[in-house]
Motif scaffolding. Structure first.
Motif, PDB file in Angstrom:
ATOM      1  N   ARG A   1      64.732  70.892  46.966  1.00 28.32           N
ATOM      2  CA  ARG A   1      65.469  71.002  48.226  1.00 28.32           C
ATOM      3  C   ARG A   1      66.691  70.102  48.250  1.00 28.32           C
ATOM      4  NH1 ARG A   1      60.116  71.107  52.112  1.00 28.32           N
ATOM      5  NH2 ARG A   1      60.158  73.339  52.613  1.00 28.32           N
ATOM      6  N   TRP A   2      66.515  68.854  47.855  1.00 29.90           N
ATOM      7  CA  TRP A   2      67.636  67.923  47.921  1.00 29.90           C
ATOM      8  C   TRP A   2      68.665  68.208  46.831  1.00 29.90           C
ATOM      9  CZ3 TRP A   2      68.864  65.639  52.109  1.00 29.90           C
ATOM     10  CH2 TRP A   2      67.884  65.339  53.043  1.00 29.90           C
ATOM     11  N   LYS A   3      68.236  68.800  45.732  1.00 26.65           N
ATOM     12  CA  LYS A   3      69.197  69.230  44.718  1.00 26.65           C
ATOM     13  C   LYS A   3      70.042  70.377  45.277  1.00 26.65           C
ATOM     14  CE  LYS A   3      69.403  69.949  39.738  1.00 26.65           C
ATOM     15  NZ  LYS A   3      68.608  70.067  38.497  1.00 26.65           N
ATOM     16  N   LEU A   4      69.391  71.295  45.970  1.00 23.14           N
ATOM     17  CA  LEU A   4      70.098  72.399  46.614  1.00 23.14           C
ATOM     18  C   LEU A   4      71.072  71.864  47.657  1.00 23.14           C
ATOM     19  CD1 LEU A   4      70.435  75.460  47.145  1.00 23.14           C
ATOM     20  CD2 LEU A   4      68.551  75.278  48.779  1.00 23.14           C
ATOM     21  N   GLN A   5      70.624  70.878  48.428  1.00 20.80           N
ATOM     22  CA  GLN A   5      71.503  70.302  49.443  1.00 20.80           C
ATOM     23  C   GLN A   5      72.705  69.605  48.815  1.00 20.80           C
ATOM     24  OE1 GLN A   5      71.302  70.662  52.826  1.00 20.80           O
ATOM     25  NE2 GLN A   5      73.315  69.675  52.785  1.00 20.80           N
ATOM     26  N   GLY A   6      72.502  68.978  47.661  1.00 19.66           N
ATOM     27  CA  GLY A   6      73.618  68.344  46.960  1.00 19.66           C
ATOM     28  C   GLY A   6      74.679  69.357  46.575  1.00 19.66           C
ATOM     29  N   GLN A   7      74.250  70.526  46.112  1.00 23.95           N
ATOM     30  CA  GLN A   7      75.206  71.584  45.784  1.00 23.95           C
ATOM     31  C   GLN A   7      75.916  72.084  47.042  1.00 23.95           C
ATOM     32  OE1 GLN A   7      72.877  74.511  43.675  1.00 23.95           O
ATOM     33  NE2 GLN A   7      73.106  73.459  41.710  1.00 23.95           N
ATOM     34  N   ALA A   8      75.174  72.165  48.158  1.00 23.65           N
ATOM     35  CA  ALA A   8      75.791  72.601  49.412  1.00 23.65           C
ATOM     36  C   ALA A   8      76.849  71.606  49.867  1.00 23.65           C
ATOM     37  CB  ALA A   8      74.710  72.754  50.486  1.00 23.65           C
ATOM     38  N   ASP A   9      76.540  70.320  49.771  1.00 25.71           N
ATOM     39  CA  ASP A   9      77.510  69.289  50.172  1.00 25.71           C
ATOM     40  C   ASP A   9      78.767  69.355  49.311  1.00 25.71           C
ATOM     41  OD1 ASP A   9      75.752  68.421  52.104  1.00 25.71           O
ATOM     42  OD2 ASP A   9      74.895  66.825  50.863  1.00 25.71           O
ATOM     43  N   ALA A  10      78.589  69.648  48.017  1.00 28.67           N
ATOM     44  CA  ALA A  10      79.751  69.777  47.125  1.00 28.67           C
ATOM     45  C   ALA A  10      80.617  70.958  47.542  1.00 28.67           C
ATOM     46  CB  ALA A  10      79.287  69.933  45.684  1.00 28.67           C
ATOM     47  N   SER A  11      79.987  72.068  47.951  1.00 22.61           N
ATOM     48  CA  SER A  11      80.735  73.243  48.404  1.00 22.61           C
ATOM     49  C   SER A  11      81.513  72.944  49.679  1.00 22.61           C
ATOM     50  CB  SER A  11      79.785  74.421  48.646  1.00 22.61           C
ATOM     51  OG  SER A  11      79.185  74.839  47.450  1.00 22.61           O
ATOM     52  N   VAL A  12      80.874  72.220  50.608  1.00 18.47           N
ATOM     53  CA  VAL A  12      81.531  71.881  51.863  1.00 18.47           C
ATOM     54  C   VAL A  12      82.705  70.945  51.609  1.00 18.47           C
ATOM     55  CG1 VAL A  12      81.219  70.705  54.075  1.00 18.47           C
ATOM     56  CG2 VAL A  12      79.470  72.274  53.250  1.00 18.47           C
ATOM     57  N   THR A  13      82.509  69.977  50.733  1.00 17.73           N
ATOM     58  CA  THR A  13      83.590  69.047  50.399  1.00 17.73           C
ATOM     59  C   THR A  13      84.773  69.792  49.788  1.00 17.73           C
ATOM     60  OG1 THR A  13      82.004  67.255  50.024  1.00 17.73           O
ATOM     61  CG2 THR A  13      84.193  67.003  49.058  1.00 17.73           C
ATOM     62  N   ALA A  14      84.476  70.759  48.915  1.00 19.51           N
ATOM     63  CA  ALA A  14      85.536  71.544  48.283  1.00 19.51           C
ATOM     64  C   ALA A  14      86.118  72.581  49.234  1.00 19.51           C
ATOM     65  CB  ALA A  14      84.983  72.237  47.037  1.00 19.51           C
ATOM     66  N   GLY A  15      85.365  72.905  50.315  1.00 17.42           N
ATOM     67  CA  GLY A  15      85.822  73.913  51.265  1.00 17.42           C
ATOM     68  C   GLY A  15      85.774  75.313  50.710  1.00 17.42           C
ATOM     69  N   ALA A  16      84.935  75.534  49.716  1.00 13.47           N
ATOM     70  CA  ALA A  16      84.839  76.850  49.081  1.00 13.47           C
ATOM     71  C   ALA A  16      83.383  77.187  48.825  1.00 13.47           C
ATOM     72  CB  ALA A  16      85.617  76.860  47.764  1.00 13.47           C
ATOM     73  N   CYS A  17      82.990  78.399  49.209  1.00 11.92           N
ATOM     74  CA  CYS A  17      81.606  78.830  49.008  1.00 11.92           C
ATOM     75  C   CYS A  17      81.370  79.229  47.562  1.00 11.92           C
ATOM     76  CB  CYS A  17      81.277  80.013  49.912  1.00 11.92           C
ATOM     77  SG  CYS A  17      81.291  79.597  51.669  1.00 11.92           S
ATOM     78  N   ARG A  18      80.170  79.063  47.082  1.00 15.53           N
ATOM     79  CA  ARG A  18      79.808  79.445  45.722  1.00 15.53           C
ATOM     80  C   ARG A  18      79.547  80.939  45.596  1.00 15.53           C
ATOM     81  NH1 ARG A  18      77.857  75.314  42.292  1.00 15.53           N
ATOM     82  NH2 ARG A  18      78.015  73.242  43.215  1.00 15.53           N
ATOM     83  N   GLY A  19      79.437  81.629  46.703  1.00  8.73           N
ATOM     84  CA  GLY A  19      79.107  83.048  46.657  1.00  8.73           C
ATOM     85  C   GLY A  19      77.652  83.271  46.983  1.00  8.73           C
ATOM     86  N   ALA A  20      77.327  84.521  47.265  1.00  7.41           N
ATOM     87  CA  ALA A  20      75.972  84.850  47.681  1.00  7.41           C
ATOM     88  C   ALA A  20      74.980  84.692  46.539  1.00  7.41           C
ATOM     89  CB  ALA A  20      75.917  86.281  48.206  1.00  7.41           C
ATOM     90  N   VAL A  21      73.841  84.116  46.854  1.00  7.35           N
ATOM     91  CA  VAL A  21      72.727  84.019  45.915  1.00  7.35           C
ATOM     92  C   VAL A  21      71.642  84.961  46.424  1.00  7.35           C
ATOM     93  CG1 VAL A  21      70.980  82.529  44.899  1.00  7.35           C
ATOM     94  CG2 VAL A  21      73.268  81.630  45.333  1.00  7.35           C
ATOM     95  N   ARG A  22      71.491  86.095  45.785  1.00  7.92           N
ATOM     96  CA  ARG A  22      70.535  87.099  46.252  1.00  7.92           C
ATOM     97  C   ARG A  22      69.110  86.611  45.982  1.00  7.92           C
ATOM     98  NH1 ARG A  22      73.968  90.105  49.342  1.00  7.92           N
ATOM     99  NH2 ARG A  22      75.924  90.422  48.168  1.00  7.92           N
ATOM    100  N   LEU A  23      68.335  86.484  47.017  1.00  6.64           N
ATOM    101  CA  LEU A  23      66.973  85.966  46.902  1.00  6.64           C
ATOM    102  C   LEU A  23      65.967  87.106  46.910  1.00  6.64           C
ATOM    103  CD1 LEU A  23      67.295  83.036  49.469  1.00  6.64           C
ATOM    104  CD2 LEU A  23      67.407  82.863  46.978  1.00  6.64           C
ATOM    105  N   ASP A  24      64.885  86.930  46.165  1.00  2.65           N
ATOM    106  CA  ASP A  24      63.810  87.926  46.119  1.00  2.65           C
ATOM    107  C   ASP A  24      62.900  87.713  47.324  1.00  2.65           C
ATOM    108  OD1 ASP A  24      64.732  89.033  43.738  1.00  2.65           O
ATOM    109  OD2 ASP A  24      63.610  87.599  42.516  1.00  2.65           O
ATOM    110  N   GLN A  25      63.183  88.426  48.388  1.00  5.47           N
ATOM    111  CA  GLN A  25      62.396  88.297  49.601  1.00  5.47           C
ATOM    112  C   GLN A  25      61.114  89.112  49.489  1.00  5.47           C
ATOM    113  OE1 GLN A  25      64.497  89.430  53.140  1.00  5.47           O
ATOM    114  NE2 GLN A  25      62.808  88.925  54.525  1.00  5.47           N
ATOM    115  N   PRO A  26      59.968  88.503  49.828  1.00  7.50           N
ATOM    116  CA  PRO A  26      58.717  89.278  49.821  1.00  7.50           C
ATOM    117  C   PRO A  26      58.832  90.473  50.766  1.00  7.50           C
ATOM    118  CG  PRO A  26      58.282  86.936  50.092  1.00  7.50           C
ATOM    119  CD  PRO A  26      59.758  87.114  50.229  1.00  7.50           C
ATOM    120  N   GLU A  27      58.101  91.525  50.454  1.00  4.44           N
ATOM    121  CA  GLU A  27      58.159  92.724  51.284  1.00  4.44           C
ATOM    122  C   GLU A  27      57.660  92.415  52.696  1.00  4.44           C
ATOM    123  OE1 GLU A  27      56.478  97.328  51.415  1.00  4.44           O
ATOM    124  OE2 GLU A  27      55.973  96.002  49.735  1.00  4.44           O
TER     125      GLU A  27
END
Length: 352
Positions: free
Chosen positions: A188-214
Motif C-alpha cells: 500500500r505505501w509503495k503504491l502511495q509513493g508512486q501516487a505522490d510522485a505522479s502528483v508532484t510531477a502533475g502527470a498521471c501514469r495512465g489507467a491500470v486495469r484491475l482484475d475485478q472479481p465478478e
C-alpha cells in the motif's frame, strides 16, 4: 566557413536527439515496465492482496465462530454428564437406604421365616414384591444411567478433540491473515509513493486495469467503497478547506477499490492540485461524481463505466491528512457546484 556556419545546427540536432533518448522510458522504467516495481504491478498486487486479506479474514471469522460453537457444545455435554453423575449418585443412595432398611427389618432372614413370624403373610408378600420391583427398577435405572454416562463421555471427548483441532486451525489462519496484512501494508505505501510522485510531477501514469472479481449488482446505484467508516461530512468545517467541506469522506485504507456509484462516463482524470489524483464521472440527469485523493486510477478519460465498477484505488494524495476517499456530487464537472452526497445517494436507494 561552411563548417563553422553548419556547426550550430549540428549541435542543436544532436542535443534534440539526446533529449528524446533521455525522455524515452527504458525497460527498467517503473512507470511502464511490468512487475512489482511498476505502477501496474503494485496496483495489481495491492488489489490481489486486498482480496486475499478479505478472504483470510472471512475464513478466520468463520473458524472462530465454529470453534466457539464447538466449545459451547463441550460445555453443554459437561453439564449433561454432571447431571447424569448426580442422578447416579442419588440412585446409589436410594439403593443404600433400601439395603439398610432390609437389614434393620431382618432382611437377613429367609423369606419363609418372615412369613412364619409375620402377623399377615399376604401383607408381607406384597411388601416384598414392592421391594423387589424397587430393586429391579433401580438396577435398570443405574444400568441405563451408566450407558448414558459412557455415551456422553465419548461425545464430550469427540467434541473436545474437535474444538482443539479448530483452535489449532484458527491459530494457523490468524498467522496467515497477519502475513497477508503485513504484505498488503507494505505494498500500500509503495503504491502511495508512486501516487505522490505522479502528483508532484502533475502527470498521471495512465489507467491500470484491475482484475475485478465478478459482481452482480441488482441496483443501479452503489456506495463508492464497500467497507468504510464515515469521517468528514458535507458542510463541516476544517482547516484543510477554505469554507466548508464539499463532500463526504470515507475512511478506508490505501489501495481500497473505489467503485463508480452508477453508470456514467469518465470526463476527468487529474493528478495534481489539492485533490491529488482524482476522477470525475458524468451520470444521467446532469449530475457528476468526484473521487479524490486516490492512489491509482483504473479508467481513462472517455471510458464508460457501470455501477460498482472499480475505477481506482483509494489513497492519501494531494491535500490529505490520512488515507480516505473524498466523494462529491456536483451539478457541473468543476468544484463549487457540490450538493450533499448523502441524501443524493439515499434518494437512489444507497444508505450510508
Amino acid at each position: 566557413m561552411r563548417l563553422t556556419r553548419r556547426h550550430p545546427l549540428l549541435v542543436a540536432v544532436l542535443l534534440c536527439a539526446l533529449a528524446v533518448l533521455a525522455a524515452r522510458p527504458t525497460d527498467g522504467d517503473g512507470a511502464h515496465a511490468p512487475g512489482h516495481g511498476s505502477a501496474s504491478g503494485i496496483s495489481a498486487q495491492v488489489a490481489r492482496l486486498y482480496e486475499e486479506a478479505a478472504a483470510a479474514t472471512e475464513q478466520y471469522e468463520a473458524g472462530r465462530r465454529k470453534a466457539e460453537e464447538q466449545r459451547a457444545e463441550v460445555r453443554r455435554l459437561e453439564e449433561e454428564l454432571g447431571r447424569e453423575r448426580r442422578a447416579m449418585a442419588g440412585m446409589h443412595e436410594d439403593l443404600g437406604r433400601i439395603a439398610s432398611s432390609q437389614y434393620r427389618s431382618g432382611g437377613g432372614l429367609p423369606l419363609t421365616a418372615h412369613m412364619l413370624l409375620a402377623d399377615d403373610p399376604e401383607e408381607l408378600m406384597r411388601s416384598q414384591r414392592a421391594v423387589w420391583q424397587a430393586e429391579l427398577s433401580l438396577d435398570k435405572a443405574i444400568e441405563k444411567s451408566a450407558r448414558a454416562e459412557a455415551r456422553i463421555a465419548r461425545e464430550e471427548a469427540r467434541a473436545a478433540a474437535a474444538w482443539k483441532a479448530l483452535k489449532k486451525r484458527n491459530a494457523e489462519l490468524a498467522t496467515l491473515k497477519r502475513n497477508i496484512e503485513r504484505k498488503l501494508e507494505t505494498a500500500r505505501w509503495k503504491l502511495q509513493g508512486q501516487a505522490d510522485a505522479s502528483v508532484t510531477a502533475g502527470a498521471c501514469r495512465g489507467a491500470v486495469r484491475l482484475d475485478q472479481p465478478e459482481t452482480r449488482f441488482t441496483t443501479s446505484w452503489v456506495a463508492p467503497v464497500e467497507t468504510y467508516a464515515l469521517s468528514a461530512s458535507y458542510g463541516s468545517g476544517g482547516a484543510l478547506w477554505a469554507n466548508r467541506h464539499t463532500g463526504q469522506d470515507f475512511a478506508v485504507p490505501i489501495g481500497t477499490p473505489v467503485r463508480a456509484v452508477g453508470a456514467g462516463k469518465v470526463v476527468k482524470v487529474s493528478c495534481g492540485g489539492a485533490f491529488g489524483i482524482e476522477i470525475v464521472l458524468k451520470h444521467s440527469g446532469g449530475y457528476y461524481t468526484q473521487y479524490a485523493h486516490l492512489a491509482s486510477v483504473a479508467v481513462d478519460q472517455g471510458d464508460r463505466v457501470s455501477p460498482g465498477q472499480w475505477i481506482g484505488q483509494s489513497g492519501t494524495s494531494g491535500n490529505s491528512t490520512g488515507p480516505h476517499l473524498h466523494f462529491e456530487v456536483r451539478v457541473t464537472p468543476e468544484m463549487g457546484s457540490a450538493v450533499n452526497p448523502v441524501p443524493w445517494l439515499a434518494q437512489r436507494g444507497v444508505t450510508l
